[in-house]
Design an enzyme around this catalytic site. Sequence first.
Site, PDB file in Angstrom:
ATOM      1  N   CYS A   1      -7.562  -0.827   3.356  1.00  0.00           N
ATOM      2  CA  CYS A   1      -8.106  -2.016   4.019  1.00  0.00           C
ATOM      3  C   CYS A   1      -9.088  -1.584   5.090  1.00  0.00           C
ATOM      4  CB  CYS A   1      -6.979  -2.838   4.633  1.00  0.00           C
ATOM      5  SG  CYS A   1      -7.560  -4.271   5.550  1.00  0.00           S
ATOM      6  N   HIS A  45       0.871  -1.180   0.000  1.00  0.00           N
ATOM      7  CA  HIS A  45       0.000   0.000   0.000  1.00  0.00           C
ATOM      8  C   HIS A  45       0.910   1.233   0.000  1.00  0.00           C
ATOM      9  CE1 HIS A  45      -4.027  -1.889   0.405  1.00  0.00           C
ATOM     10  NE2 HIS A  45      -3.260  -2.922   0.688  1.00  0.00           N
ATOM     11  N   ASN A  64      -3.448   0.594  -2.731  1.00  0.00           N
ATOM     12  CA  ASN A  64      -2.235  -0.067  -3.190  1.00  0.00           C
ATOM     13  C   ASN A  64      -1.441   0.888  -4.076  1.00  0.00           C
ATOM     14  OD1 ASN A  64      -4.461  -2.322  -2.994  1.00  0.00           O
ATOM     15  ND2 ASN A  64      -2.476  -3.282  -2.691  1.00  0.00           N
TER      16      ASN A  64
HETATM   17  P1  HMG Z   1     -17.194 -14.629  11.845  1.00  0.00           P
HETATM   18  O1  HMG Z   1     -18.284 -13.645  12.147  1.00  0.00           O
HETATM   19  O2  HMG Z   1     -16.261 -15.027  12.939  1.00  0.00           O
HETATM   20  O3  HMG Z   1     -17.767 -15.938  11.108  1.00  0.00           O
HETATM   21  O4  HMG Z   1     -16.343 -14.023  10.644  1.00  0.00           O
HETATM   22  P2  HMG Z   1     -18.668 -17.103  11.607  1.00  0.00           P
HETATM   23  O5  HMG Z   1     -18.067 -18.343  11.023  1.00  0.00           O
HETATM   24  O6  HMG Z   1     -18.893 -17.024  13.088  1.00  0.00           O
HETATM   25  O7  HMG Z   1     -20.051 -16.802  10.846  1.00  0.00           O
HETATM   26  C1  HMG Z   1     -20.865 -15.699  11.184  1.00  0.00           C
HETATM   27  C2  HMG Z   1     -21.890 -15.488  10.078  1.00  0.00           C
HETATM   28  O8  HMG Z   1     -21.244 -15.149   8.843  1.00  0.00           O
HETATM   29  C3  HMG Z   1     -22.723 -16.726   9.747  1.00  0.00           C
HETATM   30  O9  HMG Z   1     -23.987 -16.257   9.278  1.00  0.00           O
HETATM   31  C4  HMG Z   1     -21.984 -17.335   8.588  1.00  0.00           C
HETATM   32  O10 HMG Z   1     -22.797 -18.139   7.772  1.00  0.00           O
HETATM   33  C5  HMG Z   1     -21.548 -16.108   7.829  1.00  0.00           C
HETATM   34  P3  HMG Z   1     -25.271 -16.176  10.254  1.00  0.00           P
HETATM   35  O11 HMG Z   1     -25.437 -17.573  10.765  1.00  0.00           O
HETATM   36  O12 HMG Z   1     -24.903 -15.194  11.334  1.00  0.00           O
HETATM   37  O13 HMG Z   1     -26.343 -15.690   9.347  1.00  0.00           O
HETATM   38  N1  HMG Z   1     -20.330 -16.353   7.042  1.00  0.00           N
HETATM   39  C6  HMG Z   1     -20.186 -16.113   5.728  1.00  0.00           C
HETATM   40  N2  HMG Z   1     -21.030 -15.629   4.794  1.00  0.00           N
HETATM   41  C7  HMG Z   1     -20.569 -15.521   3.533  1.00  0.00           C
HETATM   42  N3  HMG Z   1     -19.326 -15.865   3.162  1.00  0.00           N
HETATM   43  C8  HMG Z   1     -18.454 -16.352   4.071  1.00  0.00           C
HETATM   44  C9  HMG Z   1     -18.888 -16.491   5.404  1.00  0.00           C
HETATM   45  N4  HMG Z   1     -18.280 -16.940   6.524  1.00  0.00           N
HETATM   46  C10 HMG Z   1     -19.176 -16.854   7.502  1.00  0.00           C
HETATM   47  N5  HMG Z   1     -17.206 -16.692   3.681  1.00  0.00           N
HETATM   48  C11 HMG Z   1     -14.943 -14.272   8.718  1.00  0.00           C
HETATM   49  C12 HMG Z   1     -15.178 -14.682  10.146  1.00  0.00           C
HETATM   50  C13 HMG Z   1     -13.558 -14.752   8.321  1.00  0.00           C
HETATM   51  C14 HMG Z   1     -15.988 -14.914   7.834  1.00  0.00           C
HETATM   52  C15 HMG Z   1     -15.041 -12.724   8.604  1.00  0.00           C
HETATM   53  O14 HMG Z   1     -14.209 -12.157   9.554  1.00  0.00           O
HETATM   54  C16 HMG Z   1     -14.672 -12.217   7.242  1.00  0.00           C
HETATM   55  O15 HMG Z   1     -15.370 -12.423   6.258  1.00  0.00           O
HETATM   56  N6  HMG Z   1     -13.516 -11.515   7.137  1.00  0.00           N
HETATM   57  C17 HMG Z   1     -13.026 -11.020   5.871  1.00  0.00           C
HETATM   58  C18 HMG Z   1     -12.477  -9.647   6.048  1.00  0.00           C
HETATM   59  C19 HMG Z   1     -11.950  -9.139   4.719  1.00  0.00           C
HETATM   60  O16 HMG Z   1     -12.458  -9.459   3.667  1.00  0.00           O
HETATM   61  N7  HMG Z   1     -10.905  -8.273   4.780  1.00  0.00           N
HETATM   62  C20 HMG Z   1     -10.340  -7.692   3.620  1.00  0.00           C
HETATM   63  C21 HMG Z   1      -9.564  -8.653   2.806  1.00  0.00           C
HETATM   64  S1  HMG Z   1      -7.935  -8.959   3.454  1.00  0.00           S
HETATM   65  C22 HMG Z   1      -7.004  -7.575   2.931  1.00  0.00           C
HETATM   66  O17 HMG Z   1      -7.543  -6.634   2.414  1.00  0.00           O
HETATM   67  C23 HMG Z   1      -5.512  -7.625   3.073  1.00  0.00           C
HETATM   68  C24 HMG Z   1      -4.803  -7.907   1.737  1.00  0.00           C
HETATM   69  O18 HMG Z   1      -5.128  -6.924   0.761  1.00  0.00           O
HETATM   70  C25 HMG Z   1      -3.283  -7.919   1.964  1.00  0.00           C
HETATM   71  C26 HMG Z   1      -2.790  -6.678   2.692  1.00  0.00           C
HETATM   72  O19 HMG Z   1      -2.919  -5.557   2.160  1.00  0.00           O
HETATM   73  O20 HMG Z   1      -2.308  -6.859   3.828  1.00  0.00           O
HETATM   74  C27 HMG Z   1      -5.203  -9.267   1.180  1.00  0.00           C
HETATM   75 MG    MG Z   2      -4.149  -5.039   0.532  1.00  0.00          MG
END
Ligand code: HMG
Ligand code: MG
Length: 328
Positions: free
Chosen positions: A267, A236, A276
């Site tokens: 992020c 970034h 980025n």
């Molecule tokens: P959680 O709340 O702990 O998940 O989240 P859970 O397993 O307890 O589930 C809670 C609810 O979410 C449930 O639904 C699940 O079904 C649903 P409910 O029963 O309450 O109706 N659920 C989902 N729904 C759709 N798709 C899924 C999913 N998983 C659970 N995959 C979790 C844990 C990991 C899912 C959450 O924290 C999450 O989605 N995090 C993603 C955050 C993210 O996208 N961040 C940005 C990307 S990373 C980034 O940008 C960095 C990078 O660019 C590199 C850098 O720059 O460093 C890559």
């Molecule tokens: Mg990133």
Amino acid sequence: TNPNYVNIVEVGPRDGLQNEKAVIPPSLKAELVTRLGRAGLKTIEAGSFVSPKWVPQMAGTPEVLTTMEHLPGNHYPVLVPNMKGLENLFALLANENPPTRTHASLQPAPPLPAAPPLTDEIAIFAAATDAFSKANTNCTVAESLERLAPVAESALKHGLRVRGYVSVVVVCPYTGRVDAAKVKDVSRALLDMGCYEVSLGDTVGAGTPSDIRALLVTLMSGAHAISASKLAAHFHDTYGAGVANVLAALDLGLRTVDAAVGGLGGCPYSPGATGNVSTEDVLYALCGPGSIYETPGDLDALAEIGGWISSTLGRRNESRAGKAILAR
Ligand code: HMG
Ligand code: MG
């Protein structure tokens, strides 16, 4: 192949848009991916199968994948955080299987030219600190690696490529400077799961070329050394050192660089971090007269896209090279 060919992983449609406040229609994201492909980029992150409660902006990813233009040979990876996300992706891929065309009373039809799959690659993501891991994925680093191992295994079994990310490789927004040994451990774990490459995220965008050099030397030497061919730079550009950091990484042998057109992004779990390093800035620095490097992508076309998406979203074009090209 040219040893100085630098692959660009365009992360604008994913990293670039995941943090936008206003809802962006999937049709606009699909148009962005399509334009980026036509501008010659080969690897374009199309979105994420993450929880829509955590990152609402990525909810339309299935629609993006089914409506964007797929160019043969290109890769359109999507982020997958857990089995639930992988199951959602598999459901989409299964629905897209072409119906059989063979009528019982006729000779089998000649096979259709194989349609490119909606995607052949996922990216799984972990972090180098527990604090960031908890903020981003609601679990510790160790828990996240446990959670990701079966995701990688299942994706590989289904023929998908798996890429890994490590976030906060230099500075963590919650705990400060990060120990490079920790980055190495997490990178190693992702490679051991079958990731073909690990992308090193300077999530905060605070790293300097010296930081990047020191980090890479630690990763690439000593016990469990990781080769440069298995590492990518994901920087970034918060403090404006993005291009310099990319060059430091290339000096140490890396040949894959993540970038976002127009410098889009930030992020959601790294307060204050900007987008980025911009794709146009990277291409400008790498492809000028006399440069030893070669990249995919047409710089003028990318500058156009950076200007178009920035004005469409009502945000500043963050690419220095892009703005200069558009002003010519
Ligand atoms: P959680 O709340 O702990 O998940 O989240 P859970 O397993 O307890 O589930 C809670 C609810 O979410 C449930 O639904 C699940 O079904 C649903 P409910 O029963 O309450 O109706 N659920 C989902 N729904 C759709 N798709 C899924 C999913 N998983 C659970 N995959 C979790 C844990 C990991 C899912 C959450 O924290 C999450 O989605 N995090 C993603 C955050 C993210 O996208 N961040 C940005 C990307 S990373 C980034 O940008 C960095 C990078 O660019 C590199 C850098 O720059 O460093 C890559
Ligand atoms: Mg990133």
